[in-house]
Enzyme design. Sequence first.
Site, mmCIF file in Angstrom:
data_model
loop_
_atom_site.group_PDB
_atom_site.id
_atom_site.type_symbol
_atom_site.label_atom_id
_atom_site.label_comp_id
_atom_site.label_asym_id
_atom_site.label_seq_id
_atom_site.Cartn_x
_atom_site.Cartn_y
_atom_site.Cartn_z
ATOM 1 N N TYR A 91 -10.739 -9.277 -4.762
ATOM 2 C CA TYR A 91 -9.996 -7.987 -4.679
ATOM 3 C C TYR A 91 -10.700 -7.103 -5.476
ATOM 4 C CZ TYR A 91 -5.684 -5.351 -6.045
ATOM 5 O OH TYR A 91 -4.773 -4.405 -6.180
ATOM 6 N N LYS B 165 -11.683 -3.103 -4.267
ATOM 7 C CA LYS B 165 -11.370 -2.058 -4.696
ATOM 8 C C LYS B 165 -12.511 -1.075 -5.135
ATOM 9 C CE LYS B 165 -6.859 -2.786 -4.053
ATOM 10 N NZ LYS B 165 -6.181 -1.445 -2.848
HETATM 11 P P1 NAP Z 1 2.929 -4.942 -1.807
HETATM 12 O O1 NAP Z 1 4.320 -4.905 -2.676
HETATM 13 O O2 NAP Z 1 2.349 -6.255 -1.660
HETATM 14 O O3 NAP Z 1 2.993 -4.320 -0.669
HETATM 15 C C1 NAP Z 1 1.797 -4.104 0.081
HETATM 16 C C2 NAP Z 1 2.117 -3.418 1.341
HETATM 17 O O4 NAP Z 1 0.945 -3.468 2.141
HETATM 18 C C3 NAP Z 1 3.297 -3.655 2.345
HETATM 19 O O5 NAP Z 1 3.780 -2.655 2.922
HETATM 20 C C4 NAP Z 1 2.618 -4.615 3.412
HETATM 21 O O6 NAP Z 1 3.231 -4.429 4.646
HETATM 22 C C5 NAP Z 1 1.216 -3.875 3.484
HETATM 23 N N1 NAP Z 1 0.279 -4.462 4.186
HETATM 24 C C6 NAP Z 1 -0.564 -5.545 3.803
HETATM 25 N N2 NAP Z 1 -1.216 -5.982 4.907
HETATM 26 C C7 NAP Z 1 -1.328 -5.016 5.710
HETATM 27 C C8 NAP Z 1 -2.102 -4.897 6.949
HETATM 28 N N3 NAP Z 1 -3.271 -5.829 7.279
HETATM 29 N N4 NAP Z 1 -1.891 -3.961 7.637
HETATM 30 C C9 NAP Z 1 -0.889 -2.900 7.278
HETATM 31 N N5 NAP Z 1 -0.207 -2.966 6.030
HETATM 32 C C10 NAP Z 1 -0.529 -4.234 5.239
HETATM 33 O O7 NAP Z 1 1.526 -4.241 -2.783
HETATM 34 P P2 NAP Z 1 1.900 -3.012 -3.889
HETATM 35 O O8 NAP Z 1 1.726 -3.484 -5.422
HETATM 36 O O9 NAP Z 1 2.906 -2.195 -3.389
HETATM 37 O O10 NAP Z 1 0.282 -2.412 -3.610
HETATM 38 C C11 NAP Z 1 0.006 -1.580 -2.912
HETATM 39 C C12 NAP Z 1 -1.520 -0.861 -3.300
HETATM 40 O O11 NAP Z 1 -1.618 -0.844 -4.663
HETATM 41 C C13 NAP Z 1 -2.241 -2.028 -2.716
HETATM 42 O O12 NAP Z 1 -3.683 -1.533 -2.110
HETATM 43 C C14 NAP Z 1 -2.769 -2.725 -4.051
HETATM 44 O O13 NAP Z 1 -4.029 -3.217 -4.050
HETATM 45 C C15 NAP Z 1 -2.514 -1.556 -4.963
HETATM 46 N N6 NAP Z 1 -2.439 -1.982 -6.655
HETATM 47 C C16 NAP Z 1 -1.365 -2.499 -6.800
HETATM 48 C C17 NAP Z 1 -1.208 -2.771 -8.162
HETATM 49 C C18 NAP Z 1 0.015 -3.510 -8.775
HETATM 50 O O14 NAP Z 1 0.007 -4.002 -9.980
HETATM 51 N N7 NAP Z 1 1.028 -3.614 -8.103
HETATM 52 C C19 NAP Z 1 -2.087 -2.588 -9.103
HETATM 53 C C20 NAP Z 1 -3.359 -1.634 -8.585
HETATM 54 C C21 NAP Z 1 -3.521 -1.553 -7.225
HETATM 55 P P3 NAP Z 1 4.450 -5.582 4.918
HETATM 56 O O15 NAP Z 1 5.685 -5.105 4.091
HETATM 57 O O16 NAP Z 1 4.603 -5.429 6.517
HETATM 58 O O17 NAP Z 1 3.862 -6.887 4.486
#
Ligand code: NAP
Length: 274
Positions: A182, A186
């Site tokens: 991951y 990133k």
């Molecule tokens: P999340 O709640 O797990 O949601 C992930 C999203 O990505 C969902 O809409 C999912 O679609 C979509 N997705 C996954 N695989 C995909 C694919 N192959 N093609 C198209 N869509 C796909 O994640 P989140 O926490 O909101 O994270 C969003 C972004 O922020 C990510 O890039 C993550 O790495 C980054 N981030 C998150 C955090 C944190 O603490 N949460 C921290 C740093 C960075 P479905 O609903 O259809 O599965």
Amino acid sequence: MAVPKRKKSKSRRDMRKSQTKAAKAMPGDQRERVVVVTGGSRGIGRAICVALADQSTHVYINYVSSTASALETEEIIKSRGGSASSVRADVSRADAVKDLFKTVISERGRIDVLVNNAGITRDGLVPRMKEPDWDDVLAVNLKGTFLCIRAASRQMLKQRSGRIINITSVVGVSGNAGQSNYAASKAGIIGLTKSVASEFASRNITVNAVAPGLIETDMTGGLDSYTHERIAKLVPAGRMGKPEEVAAAVAFLASDEAAYITGQVIHVNGGIYM
Ligand code: NAP
């Protein structure tokens, strides 16, 4: 005595051409803004879709499996008077990404903002990490971002305008034990962001990244309350972040006010990494 040459008068066709050019280049005109958010069905992506939606914007909510969640995001936007539609596409697959952007262009004719937010985790320590866990994370997070930038930028270059915002992570700069795949994906997004920003800067296309810290979403939902408390103690702000707080940074980068910001990483992390 030399007679000064009369300036050639512009033909009507020339005048019409330059008027059209001026109209196209007019900032802040009434044209509909077209936004594509990958992974817009849940979590941070949903908050970004909602933050970017308004009466003069159409938001494409991309997702891969949870249709119900995507439709829920769509409903939230519509209930506030905005316009949105959901498009299923796996961003790690070139053919699916091609179809996604074909749909956008054929329906709306332009792309103003692309937010590469779709992301997954497959955590594990390196000695035990399975190859598919490495490959899947790199394919969705990094290759997916590249594929979407490639597809959207072809249209943005024609328009000579656009905003690309890539969601990276604090671990892309700090690293994190158990998240080498991951963190590598990133960190790759940051290098990609800066390179593409240099390629497109002269074409009125900005490319930036937003690096969230620990944000309350499904991705971090597996943590028990003890871990939550421990994390909160590690964050100088004393709490985890909210998806809306990440979305606010994205909305700023997509705004007219951010036109001179490109190739940057904006950290939204409550001070956990400075
Ligand atoms: P999340 O709640 O797990 O949601 C992930 C999203 O990505 C969902 O809409 C999912 O679609 C979509 N997705 C996954 N695989 C995909 C694919 N192959 N093609 C198209 N869509 C796909 O994640 P989140 O926490 O909101 O994270 C969003 C972004 O922020 C990510 O890039 C993550 O790495 C980054 N981030 C998150 C955090 C944190 O603490 N949460 C921290 C740093 C960075 P479905 O609903 O259809 O599965």
